[in-house]
Design an enzyme around this catalytic site. Structure first.
Site, PDB file in Angstrom:
ATOM      1  N   GLU A 151       0.795  -1.242   0.028  1.00  0.00           N
ATOM      2  CA  GLU A 151       0.057   0.015   0.079  1.00  0.00           C
ATOM      3  C   GLU A 151       0.749   1.287   0.341  1.00  0.00           C
ATOM      4  O   GLU A 151       0.813   1.933   1.006  1.00  0.00           O
ATOM      5  CB  GLU A 151      -1.048   0.113   1.073  1.00  0.00           C
ATOM      6  CG  GLU A 151      -1.825  -1.151   1.006  1.00  0.00           C
ATOM      7  CD  GLU A 151      -2.983  -0.950   2.321  1.00  0.00           C
ATOM      8  OE1 GLU A 151      -4.104  -1.515   2.152  1.00  0.00           O
ATOM      9  OE2 GLU A 151      -2.839  -0.437   3.464  1.00  0.00           O
ATOM     10  N   GLU A 309      -6.534  -7.471  -0.957  1.00  0.00           N
ATOM     11  CA  GLU A 309      -6.837  -7.505   0.581  1.00  0.00           C
ATOM     12  C   GLU A 309      -8.218  -6.774   0.445  1.00  0.00           C
ATOM     13  O   GLU A 309      -8.746  -6.179  -0.345  1.00  0.00           O
ATOM     14  CB  GLU A 309      -6.219  -6.465   1.403  1.00  0.00           C
ATOM     15  CG  GLU A 309      -4.755  -6.839   1.564  1.00  0.00           C
ATOM     16  CD  GLU A 309      -4.287  -5.491   2.605  1.00  0.00           C
ATOM     17  OE1 GLU A 309      -4.966  -4.919   3.206  1.00  0.00           O
ATOM     18  OE2 GLU A 309      -2.925  -5.303   2.649  1.00  0.00           O
TER      19      GLU A 309
END
Length: 671
Positions: A151, A309
């Site tokens: 991320e 995710e």
């Protein structure tokens, strides 16, 4: 060399963090993974401190055992570089690598992603770690993909320290070919005495006493995205050197209003595009957010992608973290598959008992296997196995929505005509009626090849460069249908207003000219003579070849066109100079779609809340039918179709979608 993911069927799993648990738990983990149908897990994402206990000293013994265990049990590894969380010893040795916020406040370590993206010390340490992992595990049979970092930019998209300032100046010198006069012109620095006589005078747009220069701020956002991208590519390159055949990814975050990175620039740098997506508890129809996110990621990837995710239940970072209702875990996962995901993964495999994310849901929850989540996880594994043949199939859209991070960043800078105009909200308001009507949608950048589309929508394209504007207008001129939303085409790539009247770059194609903007106050609406109302925005539009489709009936612009249509070349260009209410906008887009001959996925009218999505394979089409309303449905399909989740032929030319459930139908190739 083409690098592909060597996992059969649909990849299924999640973040696996065995370092958080005693080693005797690992055997139970792999046994339960097999029970759930897990075939790939992401490992090592936050393990830097354990792998490198001091600078240049490595201990791979634990990771060796984890990877060996996974391989022995037939589970592939998406092996991460753990560079999102540098260890404490690194910051003790390199305190200059800590970030500084816009107000000049230095941040401390003790969390994740608390580093300056421009720090040479961080870059050196991160690349060194990536090289060590690549060299050690390039030949390990468990490793099927590199997971670079995690991320990027989630918490440190911008750092305002002196090191970042120096990097920003280097970036600017390259962009403007070392021509300071060109930068001054692009930034409009004659305004407020901001002229620069030396490159060293330029600093990041730190906190000041008044409104920052919009062009300065915009270039800063571009720089920050590129600076993080350079870190990603540096790690990816050393991994590719060590293991040329193993693909690399990093997890994007294209929704929930994360806008730090220009993913159009990032996507081509990856072998596989992946994304993280989490529901917002305040969204009453989060299924629309899932659909929009999936369409955007598929468009970035140019085909199938991976969901790296999402959550089995509640997340841990919202004011109130809602658990998922019955059937929602399955609907969410298969909605992502419907829109191109060839892999479904969760954060995380086993719910943590300590740490900042201890209340985040997981595939194996705190309650263990005697839980609704676990039963749903096992059932989903069986469903994904039944859908193995769907892998690699693509989308079928004839409609595209223009999405541009430059335009989003520029629109949301200070001192706009209305701070209530938010890019994502406007785009979703246009996307939503298309979703409800079952229309397939791609997202495109302004300069994309548009030849595959009949209809292109630009709901919010405040900033557009000359090439993008020419591409969009040429699409209409050659026979396409272009629809532009209010305040589009207003400024160029440097945030300079396009003079001569609004909507700037699109005036000629739209056949209108606006001389003044009349943004609406919160709660204010204007009535339309076609019925319905507009909110958020209005403007004084004058026809210059276009025809009025709807006009305002009240307020200072009574009688002024609000929606227009213009024949342009052999195509059509529409302008929507307000934000119509949901019903009015849906009716308008329905009319435009019919004129453009854009059909929904199914010709039949779908029951409210039933989503229909089609993926196109090499030999068959795959129709996903998802009931979000909970009432169930009977949907007409091809007579010789097969429902894959049940593994049975469709009888009678229709398929039953259970209440709150999903059906996936293999159909013979549509002509």
């Amino acid at each position: 060399m083409e690098r592909v993911l060597k996992v059969p069927g649909i990849a299924y799993g999640g973040d696996y963090n065995p370092e958080q648990w005693p080693e005797e738990v690992w055997a139970e983990d792999v046994r339960l993974m097999a029970e759930a149908g897990v075939n790939m897990v992401s490992v090592n994402i936050f393990s830097w401190a354990l792998l490198e206990p001091s600078e240049g000293v490595y201990d791979f013994s634990r990771l060796d055992r984890v990877l060996d265990l996974l391989y022995t049990h037939g589970i592939a590894a998406d092996l991460a570089t753990p560079t999102a969380a540098p260890p404490a010893w690194f910051f003790k040795a390199h305190p200059e690598a800590l970030p500084v916020d816009r107000d000049g406040r230095g941040l401390a370590y003790g969390s994740r992603q608390t580093f300056c993206p421009s720090s040479p010390a961080y870059r050196e340490a991160a690349v060194r770690m990536a090289r060590a992992l690549g060299e050690r595990y390039a030949e390990h049979p468990a490793v099927v993909m590199w997971h670079v970092h995690n991320e990027y930019g989630c918490h440190n998209a911008e750092c305002y320290c002196d090191t970042s300032a120096a990097s920003f100046r280097r970036w600017l010198r390259e962009k403007y070919a070392d021509d300071l006069a060109a930068l001054n012109d692009a930034w409009g620095t004659t305004f407020w005495s901001q002229w620069y006589y030396d490159w060293d005078e330029i600093i990041p747009p730190r906190a000041t006493g008044a409104v920052p220069n919009p062009a300065h701020r915009l270039d800063w956002r571009r720089f920050c995205s590129d600076e993080l991208l350079s870190l990603c590519t540096a790690e990816r390159e050393v991994l590719a050197e060590a293991a040329p055949a193993i693909p690399a990814t990093t997890n994007f975050m294209v929704m929930y209003n994360f806008d730090a990175l220009d993913y159009w620039r990032w996507a081509p740098e990856l072998d596989i595009v992946s994304n993280d997506h989490y529901l917002r508890s305040t969204d009453p129809e989060s299924e629309i957010d899932i659909a929009m996110s999936g369409d955007l990621v598929r468009s970035l990837a140019g085909g199938p992608w991976l969901l790296m995710e999402h959550s089995t239940g509640a997340v841990n970072w919202q004011p109130v973290n809602r658990a998922k209702g019955p059937g929602e875990l399955k609907r969410n996962a298969l909605a992502h598959v419907a829109r191109g995901a060839d892999g479904i993964a969760y954060f995380q495999w086993r719910a943590a008992k300590a740490g900042a994310e201890q209340w985040h849901s997981a595939m194996l929850p705190h309650a263990g296997t005697d839980s609704a989540i676990w039963r749903d996880v096992v059932a989903l594994g069986a469903d994904l196995k039944a859908l193995a043949e769907v892998r690699g199939s693509t989308g079928t859209a004839e409609t595209a929505i223009v999405w541009d991070w430059d335009a989003k960043w520029a629109l949301e800078l200070p001192s706009q005509p209305s701070e209530a105009v938010r890019f994502l909200e406007v785009v979703r308001s246009w996307y939503e009626p298309l979703w409800r009507a079952g229309v397939a949608v791609d997202f495109v950048r302004p300069d994309a090849d548009l030849s595959a589309y009949r209809l292109v929508l630009a709901p919010s394209l405040y900033l557009v460069d000359d090439a993008g504007a020419a591409n969009l207008t040429a699409f209409a001129e050659r026979g396409g249908t272009l629809v532009a939303g209010f305040h589009s085409g207003a400024v160029d790539q440097n945030c300079h207003v396009r003079l001569g009247g609004y909507p700037g770059a699109f005036r000629e194609a739209l056949g209108v000219r606006t001389d003044e903007l009349f943004p609406l106050l919160p709660g204010q609406e204007v009535s339309l003579d076609s019925g319905g109302s507009g909110a958020l925005w209005s403007e004084r539009v004058r026809l210059a070849g276009a025809q009025a489709v709807a006009s305002y009936t009240d307020g200072p612009l009574a009688g002024v066109p609000a929606i227009t249509r213009h024949g342009y070349g052999t195509g059509t260009a529409w302008y929507v100079a307000t934000l119509p209410d949901a019903g009015t906008l849906a009716a308008l887009l329905h009319r435009i779609r019919e004129e453009a001959d854009v059909r929904p996925v199914l010709d039949a009218v779908l029951p409210p809340g039933v989503e229909a999505v089609r993926r196109r394979g090499a030999e068959a089409d795959y129709l996903f039918l998802i009931d979000h309303a909970g009432a169930g449905a009977e949907i007409a399909v091809a007579a010789d179709a097969v429902e894959l989740l049940g593994g049975k032929p469709v009888l009678g030319g229709s398929v039953s979608v259970p209440p709150g459930g999903v059906a996936v139908v293999r159909e013979p190739r549509a002509v």
